[in-house]
Design an enzyme around this catalytic site. Sequence first.
Site, PDB file in Angstrom:
ATOM      1  N   LYS B  80       0.977  -1.299  -0.014  1.00 15.53           N
ATOM      2  CA  LYS B  80       0.202  -0.064   0.057  1.00 15.53           C
ATOM      3  C   LYS B  80       0.815   1.273   0.036  1.00 15.53           C
ATOM      4  O   LYS B  80       1.941   1.363   0.705  1.00 15.53           O
ATOM      5  CB  LYS B  80      -1.010   0.022   1.177  1.00 15.53           C
ATOM      6  CG  LYS B  80      -2.079   0.895   1.400  1.00 15.53           C
ATOM      7  CD  LYS B  80      -2.809   0.558   2.628  1.00 15.53           C
ATOM      8  CE  LYS B  80      -4.056   1.738   2.844  1.00 15.53           C
ATOM      9  NZ  LYS B  80      -4.667   1.404   4.071  1.00 15.53           N
ATOM     10  N   SER B 155      -9.578   0.981   3.375  1.00 12.33           N
ATOM     11  CA  SER B 155      -8.774   1.703   2.259  1.00 12.33           C
ATOM     12  C   SER B 155      -7.572   1.050   1.547  1.00 12.33           C
ATOM     13  O   SER B 155      -7.095   1.418   0.637  1.00 12.33           O
ATOM     14  CB  SER B 155      -7.930   2.850   3.152  1.00 12.33           C
ATOM     15  OG  SER B 155      -7.205   2.521   4.204  1.00 12.33           O
ATOM     16  N   SER B 179      -9.648  -1.437   7.083  1.00  8.41           N
ATOM     17  CA  SER B 179      -9.104  -1.304   6.127  1.00  8.41           C
ATOM     18  C   SER B 179      -8.160  -2.337   5.338  1.00  8.41           C
ATOM     19  O   SER B 179      -7.724  -2.253   4.445  1.00  8.41           O
ATOM     20  CB  SER B 179      -8.232   0.203   6.143  1.00  8.41           C
ATOM     21  OG  SER B 179      -8.924   1.175   6.069  1.00  8.41           O
TER      22      SER B 179
END
Lengths: 73, 470
Positions: B80, B155, B179
């Site tokens: 990420k 996310s 997330s």
Amino acid sequence: MTDRDTVELDADLVAALARLVGYPPLDAETAARIAAGAGNAVAAVRATATVPLFDTEPGSYLVELERLADPAA
Amino acid sequence: MIDPARATLVEAAAALVRGELTSEALTRACLERAHRLNPTLNCFLRIEDEAALAAARRADAAHAAGRPLGVLHGVPIAVKDMFYDAARETSSGSAIRRGFRSATTATALARLKAAGAVVLGALNMTEFALGPTGHNPFYGACHNPWNPAHIAGGSSSGSGAAVAARIAFGTLGSDTGGSIRLPAAANGILGLKPTYGRVPRTGAMPLSWSIDHVGPLARTAADLARLLGVLAGHDPGDPTASRRPVPDYEAALGAGIAGLRLGVPRNFFFDDVEPDVRRALDAALAVLEGAGARCVEVVVPAAEQLTELGRTVVYAEASALHGHWLRTRPQDYSPQVRARVATGVAIPAAAYAEALQLRAVLLRAFCEQVLGRCDVLLTPALAIDVPTLAATDVGGSASMWATIAQLLKCVAPFNYLGVPALSLPVGFTPRGLPAALQLVARPFAEATLLGAAAAYQRLTHWHERLPPVH
């Protein structure tokens, strides 16, 4: 229902708080979203804080995490 | 040569160690998939061919020279785009941090590299890790490989989609309100939010220092165990990182679940589960019971309040972290993220402090009243069918909070408590979209979760199914 249950944050108060901390003016919609979000959050604290926290050691959360790892705790 | 679309992370690692293929060949295959699929999925913000191939060649040279190899030797992964890397920029999915380069590398990322992993690139994410859908107005939405019209979750949207589409063997994500687990659930893979403090947050973009968790996503429990074994452990850079020894997670995978007590909550978590999702969850429960686990009913104390208590903390801390930019660059946020990070301005300091003080009290109550009666709590990971991007593209509109609440209902409570929670795919709804259970255990009992997930995966084949976009 008591007065306490019906207290809500309103957008004008949020806008004033934002000015207080130096944010540029919030538009009405953003202030309304913040009022709703913060209102829900604070209401949850109010609903849950039904026990005295006077003797709760600040930072005890991390100690509890370690202690409760042991099923016998 | 091993097929990246079929092999698991552990299988690929073993093949590399045996010399059945080179890391360069495997990395090239993964890069080819990344370039081919990214126009459809938008799961990568940057595909880093040169850096990945250079790392792969170094891995192959180490193998050829007979040097000691790490447990992720030569395995292609992706991260990420919020784990700082001194060697490249980290955008945090934002316009504000576009082009930002840190002087240091995140501990979690450094540990993956030290174990031999090859990083394919930086993955898409919601702006500043704040949003459950995977929409991103600056870099474009991430799409779901099972149906690109649907959300990949957030996310860690790219972290979920890249594993599901068989581009990366594992990914790194963060979880402040679901997330990791929500993208895992939406994409039909596993995601583990470890115990707070189990994996150091050092060098990970902060959203809320009290609630942020770092963890892995992968296709099997064994893959997750391998990754967690690398990621976990004390780090002097993170004062909240636990000094507890790291167990051998892979050794726990074969333990079986005979006699394991599964807690099924009577309150809150199953209240609004859509029937198609419910059928998949019930079938999974039957599989677990068939393997010897037994169900007990439990009541989760203060379940309705846990998410908002966590938000009280998150928004207060996020407002502090973003205060300078909220004063100087408010126009550089999307409307939804601006409203959410500014919400702390209306959280009284007394409420923030009280929410922090209540955390230990409620954790104790949860462990006594729930985990005193069961070994693993079961809930849905996502109570509804994975929604479409169009239906959840609410921006900063009046339906913003309701949309967020619906998606995060079952996962966010455990960020506040800080206990480990794992999202386990358990099949598909009639629309072909993944359904997932969430498994929750007492602090630092990640091995229990991984063992239960491994037992389920030995009896089922959902994790072998390929998505339409792969």
